[in-house]
Design an enzyme around this catalytic site. Sequence first.
Site, PDB file in Angstrom:
ATOM      1  N   CYS A 144      49.405  -0.097  42.119  1.00 55.09           N
ATOM      2  CA  CYS A 144      49.487   1.568  42.040  1.00 55.09           C
ATOM      3  C   CYS A 144      51.132   1.908  42.068  1.00 55.09           C
ATOM      4  O   CYS A 144      51.530   1.461  41.412  1.00 55.09           O
ATOM      5  CB  CYS A 144      48.542   2.268  43.223  1.00 55.09           C
ATOM      6  N   SER A 194      42.913   6.618  42.130  1.00 57.01           N
ATOM      7  CA  SER A 194      43.221   7.805  43.128  1.00 57.01           C
ATOM      8  C   SER A 194      44.482   7.894  42.950  1.00 57.01           C
ATOM      9  O   SER A 194      45.549   7.237  43.549  1.00 57.01           O
ATOM     10  CB  SER A 194      42.666   7.371  44.395  1.00 57.01           C
ATOM     11  N   HIS A 236      42.717   0.939  41.673  1.00 60.69           N
ATOM     12  CA  HIS A 236      42.421   0.333  43.012  1.00 60.69           C
ATOM     13  C   HIS A 236      41.193  -0.561  43.034  1.00 60.69           C
ATOM     14  O   HIS A 236      40.240  -0.181  43.659  1.00 60.69           O
ATOM     15  CB  HIS A 236      42.348   1.477  44.016  1.00 60.69           C
ATOM     16  N   GLU A 238      40.818  -2.939  44.662  1.00 63.51           N
ATOM     17  CA  GLU A 238      40.831  -3.564  46.027  1.00 63.51           C
ATOM     18  C   GLU A 238      39.968  -2.925  46.867  1.00 63.51           C
ATOM     19  O   GLU A 238      39.720  -3.047  47.961  1.00 63.51           O
ATOM     20  CB  GLU A 238      42.091  -3.850  46.514  1.00 63.51           C
ATOM     21  N   ARG A 250      38.608  13.308  53.845  1.00 59.49           N
ATOM     22  CA  ARG A 250      40.043  13.733  54.600  1.00 59.49           C
ATOM     23  C   ARG A 250      40.696  15.163  53.996  1.00 59.49           C
ATOM     24  O   ARG A 250      41.191  16.011  54.858  1.00 59.49           O
ATOM     25  CB  ARG A 250      40.852  12.748  54.577  1.00 59.49           C
TER      26      ARG A 250
END
Length: 316
Positions: A144, A194, A236, A238, A250
């Site tokens: 990223c 993201s 991502h 992972e 959040r």
Amino acid sequence: MPIKLPRTLPAYEVLDREGVMVMGEDAADQQDIRPLRIGLLNLMPKKIATENQFARLIGATPLQIELSLIRMTEHQTRNTAADHMESFYRPFAEVEASGEKFDGLIITGAPIEHLEFPEVTYWDELQRVFDWTQSHVHSTFGVCWGGMAMINHFHGVPKHLLNQKAFGCIRHRNCAPASPYLRGFSDDMVIPVSRWTELKREEIEDVGLRILIDSSETGPCLVEDIDHRAVYIFNHLEYDSHTLKEEYDRDVAAGQPINVPANYYPGDDPAEPPQNRWRSHAHLLYGNWISEIYLTTPYDMAEIGRSSTDLRKKGL
């Protein structure tokens, strides 16, 4: 074979419960083999969650892995206990001074996309890390923001701010089925995304880099940089099953404008439990990276960082 971790590292217990083969340092030292030394330069604020994610993936191969946790020297995290950082992490300056070498290094992302690279407080040291990899690391994996920073440092490719966050489980296509990094990959796949920034396809290709995974919706995802013995992933694989949910919850709790992550919840309904549709490709990618390191890294670690021409002359 297992991944070698300190028994007191939280990831040890997490991975052991999940059935990942883990080994304490004492037991590993009794084996008469050379483990692959993999470093994790962790730039994420939630260090322990990130440790677990990457240790889970690189620990699933049939090779013994020795994982070393590294942090930026002067940057102090506010989201992870100081005793955890003191117990398990070494500052890069210490690693650099030691002269030790690594078969592989993962450089994570960081939630600082809104900053220009030179505005990042540890940018000068991070550039030193990038240059150090060329003589002390056999293969580097930039993730990223970490990948975007590497490609900018080595090739001058800029990142571009998006009008809205690329967020969700996005379909990607396999552009290089014959690549050793994509062994076993489907023709297309779902990958969590993201980020608020992107790298342009044409600007990556203009500097001679090869795009391995791409998306018509969110652009390049996985890029190979042969000259710098590196691969860069801007998304991502992972991530855990609930990572996008935690990010969404959040931002909602903080009153931040955020879209429901696309194609993540059944029926795009945040009340439903999210579904993990990328786990198998995550294990494939990091397993392939570890396998490629194993097949190409010198047995004598002193040879790491030497030119491929010099290694061929020595028969390595």
